[in-house]
Motif scaffolding. Structure first.
Motif, PDB file in Angstrom:
ATOM      1  N   UNK A  80      67.135  37.469  26.401  1.00  0.00           N
ATOM      2  CA  UNK A  80      66.837  36.503  27.462  1.00  0.00           C
ATOM      3  C   UNK A  80      68.116  35.779  27.887  1.00  0.00           C
ATOM      4  N   UNK A  81      68.920  35.360  26.929  1.00  0.00           N
ATOM      5  CA  UNK A  81      70.158  34.650  27.237  1.00  0.00           C
ATOM      6  C   UNK A  81      71.125  35.581  27.978  1.00  0.00           C
ATOM      7  N   UNK A  82      71.236  36.824  27.527  1.00  0.00           N
ATOM      8  CA  UNK A  82      72.100  37.792  28.221  1.00  0.00           C
ATOM      9  C   UNK A  82      71.640  37.990  29.661  1.00  0.00           C
ATOM     10  N   UNK A  83      70.326  38.123  29.845  1.00  0.00           N
ATOM     11  CA  UNK A  83      69.759  38.347  31.173  1.00  0.00           C
ATOM     12  C   UNK A  83      70.037  37.156  32.083  1.00  0.00           C
ATOM     13  N   UNK A  84      69.836  35.947  31.556  1.00  0.00           N
ATOM     14  CA  UNK A  84      70.105  34.744  32.338  1.00  0.00           C
ATOM     15  C   UNK A  84      71.600  34.587  32.598  1.00  0.00           C
ATOM     16  N   UNK A  85      72.409  34.957  31.636  1.00  0.00           N
ATOM     17  CA  UNK A  85      73.866  34.870  31.787  1.00  0.00           C
ATOM     18  C   UNK A  85      74.348  35.772  32.922  1.00  0.00           C
ATOM     19  N   UNK A  86      73.764  36.943  33.058  1.00  0.00           N
ATOM     20  CA  UNK A  86      74.121  37.843  34.162  1.00  0.00           C
ATOM     21  C   UNK A  86      73.805  37.186  35.503  1.00  0.00           C
ATOM     22  N   UNK A  87      72.653  36.573  35.599  1.00  0.00           N
ATOM     23  CA  UNK A  87      72.266  35.889  36.834  1.00  0.00           C
ATOM     24  C   UNK A  87      73.181  34.692  37.106  1.00  0.00           C
ATOM     25  N   UNK A  88      73.528  33.993  36.048  1.00  0.00           N
ATOM     26  CA  UNK A  88      74.420  32.839  36.140  1.00  0.00           C
ATOM     27  C   UNK A  88      75.777  33.262  36.698  1.00  0.00           C
ATOM     28  N   UNK A  89      76.357  34.321  36.132  1.00  0.00           N
ATOM     29  CA  UNK A  89      77.664  34.808  36.588  1.00  0.00           C
ATOM     30  C   UNK A  89      77.610  35.283  38.035  1.00  0.00           C
ATOM     31  N   UNK A  90      76.554  36.004  38.377  1.00  0.00           N
ATOM     32  CA  UNK A  90      76.386  36.507  39.744  1.00  0.00           C
ATOM     33  C   UNK A  90      76.287  35.334  40.733  1.00  0.00           C
ATOM     34  N   UNK A  91      75.521  34.322  40.354  1.00  0.00           N
ATOM     35  CA  UNK A  91      75.348  33.154  41.224  1.00  0.00           C
ATOM     36  C   UNK A  91      76.658  32.379  41.360  1.00  0.00           C
ATOM     37  N   UNK A  92      77.396  32.205  40.276  1.00  0.00           N
ATOM     38  CA  UNK A  92      78.681  31.510  40.346  1.00  0.00           C
ATOM     39  C   UNK A  92      79.633  32.204  41.319  1.00  0.00           C
ATOM     40  N   UNK A  93      79.687  33.532  41.237  1.00  0.00           N
ATOM     41  CA  UNK A  93      80.571  34.296  42.121  1.00  0.00           C
ATOM     42  C   UNK A  93      80.150  34.143  43.579  1.00  0.00           C
ATOM     43  N   UNK A  94      78.857  34.184  43.830  1.00  0.00           N
ATOM     44  CA  UNK A  94      78.353  34.066  45.203  1.00  0.00           C
ATOM     45  C   UNK A  94      78.620  32.669  45.767  1.00  0.00           C
ATOM     46  N   UNK A  95      78.465  31.656  44.941  1.00  0.00           N
ATOM     47  CA  UNK A  95      78.716  30.282  45.393  1.00  0.00           C
ATOM     48  C   UNK A  95      80.201  30.100  45.700  1.00  0.00           C
ATOM     49  N   UNK A  96      81.032  30.708  44.897  1.00  0.00           N
ATOM     50  CA  UNK A  96      82.482  30.639  45.142  1.00  0.00           C
ATOM     51  C   UNK A  96      82.826  31.345  46.458  1.00  0.00           C
ATOM     52  N   UNK A  97      82.163  32.463  46.720  1.00  0.00           N
ATOM     53  CA  UNK A  97      82.377  33.238  47.945  1.00  0.00           C
ATOM     54  C   UNK A  97      81.891  32.491  49.185  1.00  0.00           C
ATOM     55  N   UNK A  98      80.766  31.808  49.063  1.00  0.00           N
ATOM     56  CA  UNK A  98      80.163  30.967  50.108  1.00  0.00           C
ATOM     57  C   UNK A  98      79.671  31.716  51.345  1.00  0.00           C
ATOM     58  N   UNK A  99      79.713  33.036  51.351  1.00  0.00           N
ATOM     59  CA  UNK A  99      79.239  33.758  52.535  1.00  0.00           C
ATOM     60  C   UNK A  99      77.715  33.749  52.567  1.00  0.00           C
ATOM     61  N   UNK A 104      72.386  34.633  50.172  1.00  0.00           N
ATOM     62  CA  UNK A 104      71.065  35.236  50.333  1.00  0.00           C
ATOM     63  C   UNK A 104      70.760  36.180  49.160  1.00  0.00           C
ATOM     64  N   UNK A 105      71.777  36.892  48.697  1.00  0.00           N
ATOM     65  CA  UNK A 105      71.603  37.869  47.619  1.00  0.00           C
ATOM     66  C   UNK A 105      71.256  37.227  46.277  1.00  0.00           C
ATOM     67  N   UNK A 106      71.559  35.941  46.115  1.00  0.00           N
ATOM     68  CA  UNK A 106      71.306  35.290  44.824  1.00  0.00           C
ATOM     69  C   UNK A 106      70.081  34.380  44.835  1.00  0.00           C
TER      70      UNK A 106
END
Length: 163
Positions: A80-99, A104-106
């Motif tokens: 569960x933690x690994x799964x949430x961590x993947x989502x966390x990392x993906x969301x952090x990258x998208x927020x940094x990108x700001x497009x 929308x993808x996150x």
């Protein structure tokens, strides 16, 4: 090899168990290799037993119910933690990108993280982390109170600016 009739499992639970990116998929694979485990579908949920004693109930939309401590329950927490961590990392990258496309993808990932943060499961995972129950080097930024709070706040701010 564990064989069960999966036709009556809730569709949400089927995705979580059988799809490669499902939160319970690694758990399902581990169950296949454990001859002491059996499982039965009841009320569209998966009831898991070790040597005839119930240890865990998995449902589609609600949180898993741990009946008694077992190695499969510990694996569930790690996965569960690994799964949430993947989502966390993906969301952090998208927020940094700001497009707009990245944000929308996150949307679903942020919804999962928001639901997880502050839930009883997050509190259990956080307490286990504080007690040092995870191996050193185990990635668990999603258990950082400030990290997840900041991610959710930044996402909301970017959504407001978009409107």
């Amino acid at each position: 090899m564990l064989t069960i009739d999966t036709t009556n499992i809730c569709s949400h639970l089927q995705r979580k168990l059988f799809e490669e990116d499902g939160i319970y998929h690694s758990l399902w694979l581990a169950m296949q290799d454990d001859s002491e485990l059996t499982a039965v579908v009841r009320s569209r949920q998966l009831h898991i037993y070790r040597n005839g004693k119930k240890v865990l109930v998995l449902a589609g939309k609600s949180a898993p119910k741990i009946i008694r401590e077992d190695s499969i329950c510990e694996l569930l927490q790690i996965e569960r933690i690994k799964w949430m961590e993947q989502r966390f990392d993906k969301a952090l990258a998208a927020i940094k990108d700001k497009s707009a496309d990245s944000l929308k993808a996150i949307k679903e990932d942020v919804a999962e993280l928001s639901k997880y943060y502050g839930s009883e499961l997050w509190k259990l995972d956080f307490a286990a982390d504080e007690a040092g129950r995870f191996p050193s080097g185990f990635k668990r930024g999603v258990l950082s109170e400030d990290g997840i709070w900041n991610l959710l706040s930044d996402y909301r701010e970017l959504q407001k600016k978009k409107q």
